[in-house]
Design an enzyme around this catalytic site. Structure first.
Site, PDB file in Angstrom:
ATOM      1  N   TYR A  19       0.848  -1.188   0.000  1.00 30.94           N
ATOM      2  CA  TYR A  19       0.000   0.000   0.000  1.00 30.94           C
ATOM      3  C   TYR A  19       0.888   1.245   0.000  1.00 30.94           C
ATOM      4  O   TYR A  19       2.108   1.161   0.071  1.00 30.94           O
ATOM      5  CB  TYR A  19      -0.899   0.014   1.245  1.00 30.94           C
ATOM      6  CG  TYR A  19      -1.621  -1.292   1.480  1.00 30.94           C
ATOM      7  CD1 TYR A  19      -2.812  -1.576   0.821  1.00 30.94           C
ATOM      8  CD2 TYR A  19      -1.077  -2.260   2.332  1.00 30.94           C
ATOM      9  CE1 TYR A  19      -3.466  -2.785   1.015  1.00 30.94           C
ATOM     10  CE2 TYR A  19      -1.726  -3.466   2.540  1.00 30.94           C
ATOM     11  CZ  TYR A  19      -2.921  -3.731   1.876  1.00 30.94           C
ATOM     12  OH  TYR A  19      -3.550  -4.926   2.071  1.00 30.94           O
ATOM     13  N   GLU A  26       8.294  -3.236 -12.778  1.00 28.55           N
ATOM     14  CA  GLU A  26       9.522  -3.724 -12.120  1.00 28.55           C
ATOM     15  C   GLU A  26      10.453  -4.264 -13.197  1.00 28.55           C
ATOM     16  O   GLU A  26      10.284  -5.389 -13.669  1.00 28.55           O
ATOM     17  CB  GLU A  26       9.187  -4.813 -11.105  1.00 28.55           C
ATOM     18  CG  GLU A  26       8.300  -4.352  -9.955  1.00 28.55           C
ATOM     19  CD  GLU A  26       9.078  -3.640  -8.841  1.00 28.55           C
ATOM     20  OE1 GLU A  26      10.315  -3.482  -8.974  1.00 28.55           O
ATOM     21  OE2 GLU A  26       8.439  -3.250  -7.849  1.00 28.55           O
TER      22      GLU A  26
HETATM   23 ZN   LIG Z   1      11.242   0.187  -6.017  1.00 25.65          ZN
END
Ligand SMILES: [Zn+2]
Length: 396
Positions: free
Chosen positions: A347, A366
């Site tokens: 969160y 990512e």
């Molecule tokens: Zn990061």
């Protein structure tokens, strides 16, 4: 490159002569009234530099032009004061040089100084770039935003929220450079013509959200107290900062956003450190505040926050994401091979907050695979996989 207006010239004429999109010339000369050029006035042509050249024995302007595939007129435009029929051996003249190669070298340790230097070099060749500051870091560094394009589709990319994920900055800067090259040379990237992206999209990029943290990873503690001592203390006495993600106050900027912040706080450390400490309250840190203010001001239609690592793309938050998020992430996945992941137990991140408050598509990408900080030797592979995402972010 500056040229000097002659009788009868127009920006449209320059656009034909230098084969540069008229819109890019207009946007490189914001103070210019296109209909009222005056003789001798300076006009900036993006994508070119004026290279100095010393006239050799046997040279004529015509021959110099021909050997470089330029028109004689193009040479005369950058040399308003030379007599084309009388150039002398040893005289220095200027020659237009089209930039067809990258100015940014992303395959290196990419610290704040390098970033600012690259931005300056890009602005010099591509004056249609706008580079406002979004605010200052704890240590007083300016956090730059780069704006490209004139369209209504407002897309935002950012990198290096986390200090030891600095490779995201070098990858983003390389993409910006490739985008600029394709715009000024009218080349496609992966078969995609980018000039319509410039017309349709306003791309906002904050390549390094956390410059103090990035420089800590590369150069160790700052000279300034109390941070010089504090960071070593927060790092449990170690002077190896390769595991550092936070800002200089030991607060994780991607745990700073008011999107179920209390839940994130409950599962994370309760004191400053290299990572995961979200601070005493949401948006306490100048870098996070700057990002929140920017996001409110610009009203982005979508945001992509680049992190390392894992080759996954997070695209959901508490079921608040709109249906198009899934369509977009599937395209990101198709062009990169990265895996879409809707949510994990996490969160208070930037993209969480964006999805929650705007109900628009937000993504955490990512990039790369391995242990942070990813080695720069991964750069080429990462860039090859993520290039499609950078492009799809503009056309989806
Ligand atoms: Zn990061």
């Amino acid at each position: 490159m500056d040229i000097f207006v002659r009788k009868g010239d127009s920006l449209w004429h320059y656009s034909q002569l230098f084969k540069i999109n008229l819109q890019l010339i207009n946007d490189s000369n914001p103070d210019l009234q296109a209909n009222s050029l005056s003789i001798g006035q300076r006009v900036c042509i993006p994508g070119f530099v004026a290279q100095e050249y010393q006239v050799l024995h046997g040279d004529t302007l015509w021959r110099i032009a021909q050997s470089r595939h330029l028109s004689l007129e193009a040479i005369l435009l950058v040399n308003p004061n030379i007599n084309p029929n009388n150039i002398n051996v040893g005289q220095t003249i200027k020659i237009p040089l089209r930039i067809t190669w990258r100015l940014v070298n992303g395959r290196q340790n990419y610290d704040y100084k390098l970033l600012m230097n690259d931005i300056k070099r890009l602005q010099n060749v591509y004056p249609f770039l706008q580079v406002p500051s979004i605010g200052n870091t704890v240590l007083g560094k300016t956090i730059p935003e780069i704006l490209i394009g004139k369209g209504g589709n407002k897309v935002h990319y950012n990198g290096s929220f986390h200090a030891n994920e600095w490779i995201t900055t070098s990858v983003i800067m390389t993409f910006i450079n490739d985008y600029l090259l394709s715009l000024t040379n009218q080349n496609t990237i992966r078969g995609l013509s980018t000039s319509r992206y410039y017309q349709q999209t306003n791309l906002s990029v904050v390549p390094m959200v956390n410059p103090d943290g990035v420089d800590l990873v590369f150069h160790g503690p700052p000279a300034k107290e109390p941070w010089k001592q504090k960071v070593v203390e927060y790092n449990k006495g170690s002077t190896d900062f390769s595991g550092w993600k936070a800002n200089i106050r030991g607060i994780d900027l991607n745990d700073q956003f008011p999107a179920r912040w209390e839940l994130e706080k409950a599962r994370n450390p309760d004191h400053p450190g290299p990572r995961d400490y979200g601070g005493e309250k949401p948006l306490s840190e100048p870098e996070a505040i700057a990002m929140a203010e920017l996001t409110k001001k610009r009203d982005f239609s979508r945001v992509l926050a680049f992190h390392t690592q894992g080759e996954v793309i997070y695209w959901g938050f508490e079921n608040a994401e709109p249906p198009e998020s899934e369509v977009i992430v599937k395209e990101f996945s198709r062009v990169s091979g990265y895996e879409p992941v809707k949510t994990i137990e996490s969160y208070a991140g930037y993209k969480d907050w964006f999805i929650q408050d705007w109900r628009r598509p937000g993504f955490t990408v990512e990039i790369g695979r391995g242990v942070n900080p990813l080695p720069i030797t991964q750069f080429d592979e990462i860039y090859k996989k993520t290039l499609g995402i950078f492009l799809a972010g503009l056309y989806m």
